[in-house]
Design an enzyme around this catalytic site. Structure first.
Site, PDB file in Angstrom:
ATOM      1  CG  ASP A  99      -9.016  -3.190  14.155  1.00 58.08           C
ATOM      2  OD1 ASP A  99      -7.941  -3.053  13.797  1.00 58.08           O
ATOM      3  OD2 ASP A  99      -9.508  -4.306  15.251  1.00 58.08           O
TER       4      ASP A  99
ATOM      5  CG  HIS B  84      -5.411   0.462   4.091  1.00 53.17           C
ATOM      6  ND1 HIS B  84      -6.743   0.975   3.991  1.00 53.17           N
ATOM      7  CD2 HIS B  84      -4.117   0.335   3.397  1.00 53.17           C
ATOM      8  CE1 HIS B  84      -5.982   1.362   2.366  1.00 53.17           C
ATOM      9  NE2 HIS B  84      -4.796   0.616   2.315  1.00 53.17           N
TER      10      HIS B  84
ATOM     11  CD  GLU C 127      -1.000   1.944   3.694  1.00 52.50           C
ATOM     12  OE1 GLU C 127      -1.687   3.525   3.691  1.00 52.50           O
ATOM     13  OE2 GLU C 127      -1.419   1.970   2.932  1.00 52.50           O
TER      14      GLU C 127
END
Ligand code: NAG
Ligand code: NAG
Ligand code: NAG
Length: 588
Positions: free
Chosen positions: A491, A451, A500
């Site tokens: 994922d 992310h 993240e």
């Protein structure tokens, strides 16, 4: 502030007057260090001829430091090695008359946040004070220096006005895109002596004091009979003096400003991002580091006073180490303080802080710690915390174990702490049910969808998973959040709890990799080198699970794990008021 290039030039011009301090200019690499392609992650290390560092540990460490370059904001140096990054958010801080354009973006979006930044810098500096040789031998002294300075300089800017500390830049916006169109101007949140953030004053002080020790070249003892080494090229006494003086000012603000309170009381608008639970741990750690940087024994006394008055919470018997919870690091740091400043206070007794440290360390390594378990695959799972960014407390606990192990009261304990650390590091590097290597770009089995607005190349905030279908840039060196308590990892870019990376998710690996680099040829290769089975990506609804994993979950549910998880969730909601820790980083 100076860019790296001009810092080198300035140091050359100033050299005669500073000659006695042998200042400072880490030689610029003749060509930039760049991460190797992920395919090379299955090739066993060679040792380079100049040093005996295993080349795979150089890759881990070098890539981690590369990640911090990706995260830089403000004016980038000339010939910056991340060629897809641009200057950004040059107006940060203008509204308060300060230059806050530098520093680092915190995570997958573009805010800047002092608590995780200060912790990241502290953790990297602490690692350099123990295992600086590892940075040097892996050819990373230059990037250690540029990473530390970029963080330290920003903390200096944020604390440049009298009795004031800027703690947050940006807001909870929905911007998803590249670095040139970030909406400006951006909000700046500030604590002051009149409206204090006790924890954040002390956190910033700790980072500056730890940085000062690095630039003084004052390594910490690795054990009772050996000292670390800081790369001598970083030595810069003038800079260290400035950092140390500011650290003292900030610790005085932490100690003297009333009411003493967590910082989100002063700036409630940033509570959504990083709500802090407590400030005692920060006061203890800050006092200990300021004592070492300033040499002033008054701070030793303050550290021990705070420790004593926090009983029975100290020494802690359980809990996590992270940007917010630093309790488990206090006794191991005071044990080192006892070696560095023996006799500074009659209560500064090495063996007391050794046995206090081991209350936590023993419970951790033997898996007997309250509110802590292991996933089926072996990841340490801390109830109420690990539901978001699970690898972060696990890797921090591994880093802590490596940091403390050589101070242990017996060889048996030392080895047990190290093997606990190894188990968490191996898990991260692919010894897990999905054969997944949770550092991006290091191995064919690394996640491909961290992310990250910067790396993704997408601009559609409503479709970050598929726009574009493949992330534009490989976010080398990033440690993603991590799997869930069933060892599942999806994922997916929008699953920020799992995918993240952030400044503080990468920082423990910097330390771990520098430790293994400092072991030279005697270090075993990272586990991923031997991972050849394909990566398994979890599918929503469980269809991606093996039969064994499904059986395990069924049994787990029968045993009431589901009920416990539900309870833990409600306990968490109560603790954090429903807004906090699990959503500590928002989607954008
Ligand atoms: C702000 O500081 C950065 C270094 O962090 C520097 O590159 C930039 O030129 C400064 N901006 C201004 C307006 O002084
Ligand atoms: C940097 O600028 C170039 C040229 O404008 C642009 O194509 C690229 O997307 C920018 N990089 C990022 C990370 O936004
Ligand atoms: C470690 O460093 C300290 C302070 O510089 C010094 O007094 C001590 O002798 C050193 N110990 C070893 C084992 O080199």
């Amino acid at each position: 502030m100076l860019t790296i290039g001009s810092a080198v030039a300035a140091a050359v011009i100033l050299l005669p007057s500073l000659a006695e301090f042998a200042t400072a200019a880490v030689p610029t690499p003749s060509s930039p260090w760049l991460p190797a392609p992920s395919a090379s992650g299955t090739v066993a290390s060679s040792s380079s001829s100049s040093s005996q560092v295993k080349s795979q540990w150089e890759q881990v460490l070098g890539s981690n430091l590369y990640y911090y370059d990706v995260q830089r904001s403000g004016v980038l140096p000339e010939d910056f090695r991340v060629d897809w990054r641009n200057n950004s958010v040059l107006t940060d801080g203008e509204s308060v008359g300060r230059n806050l354009s530098g520093g680092f973006f915190d995570a997958g979006n573009f805010v800047k946040a002092m608590p995780p930044l200060a912790w990241t810098i502290t953790q990297i500096a602490y690692s350099a004070l123990l295992w600086g040789q590892g940075f040097e031998d892996a050819g990373q002294a230059y990037y250690l220096d540029s990473t530390l300075r970029n963080g330290l300089d920003w903390i200096m800017s944020a604390s440049s006005a009298n009795e004031t500390l800027d703690v947050f830049v940006g807001n909870q916006s929905v911007y998803w895109g590249g670095d040139v169109d970030i909406p400006q101007p951006r909000d700046v949140y500030t604590v002051t002596s009149q409206n204090p953030g006790t924890d954040v004053f002390a956190e910033a002080a700790t980072a500056l004091a730890a940085g000062a020790l690095v630039y003084y070249g004052r390594a910490l003892p690795t054990s009772q009979s050996a000292n670390g080494t800081v790369p001598s090229s970083l030595r810069d006494r003038e800079y260290a003096d400035a950092l140390s003086a500011r650290a003292v000012e900030l610790m005085n603000l932490a100690g003297n400003s009333t009411p003493q309170q967590v910082y989100q009381k002063a700036v409630p608008d940033v509570e959504w991002a990083y709500p802090s639970t407590d400030f005692n741990d920060e006061l203890m750690l800050g006092s200990a580091f300021v004592a070492m940087a300033s040499g002033d024994i008054e701070w030793v006394t303050k550290a021990i006073d705070a420790y004593s008055s926090a009983a029975p919470l100290y020494p802690p018997q359980y809990g996590i180490l992270n940007w917010d919870g630093k309790g488990p690091l206090v006794a191991p740091t005071l044990a080192r303080l006892a070696l560095v400043m023996p006799g500074a206070d009659s209560r500064l007794d090495f063996s007391k802080f050794q046995s206090d440290s081991e209350i936590y360390m023993d419970a951790l390594e033997s898996n007997k710690m309250q509110d802590t378990s292991r996933t089926k695959g072996g990841l340490a799972f801390f109830k109420g915390y690990s539901s978001s960014a699970s690898l972060n407390p696990a890797l921090n606990s591994a880093w802590l174990s490596l940091l403390y192990a050589p101070l242990a009261s017996s060889d048996t304990k030392r080895d047990a702490y190290r093997s606990y650390a190894q188990s968490q590091i191996d898990y991260t590097f692919g010894k897990n049910p999905l054969n997944t290597v949770y550092q991006v770009g290091i191995h064919p089995n690394s996640p491909v969808n961290p992310h990250s607005a910067l790396a993704s190349g997408g601009t559609d905030a409503t479709n970050i998973n598929n726009s574009p279908p493949q992330e534009l840039h490989v976010l080398y060196g990033a440690i993603v959040g991590g799997p869930d308590e069933n060892d599942k990892y999806y994922d997916e870019r929008d699953d920020y709890d799992q995918s993240e990376p952030a400044l503080d998710t990468v920082a423990p690996m910097v330390g771990i990799a520098s430790y293994f680099a400092s072991q030279g040829s005697s270090a075993a290769d990272p586990y991923y080198v031997g991972v050849t089975a394909p990566r398994i990506v979890s599918k929503r609804g469980g269809s991606g699970l093996s039969g064994g994993a499904i059986a395990g979950i069924v049994i787990g549910v029968l045993l009431g794990v589901g009920l416990l998880a539900t309870l833990a969730f409600f306990i968490w909601r109560r603790r954090s008021g429903g807004g906090g820790r699990l959503t500590r980083r928002r989607k954008w």
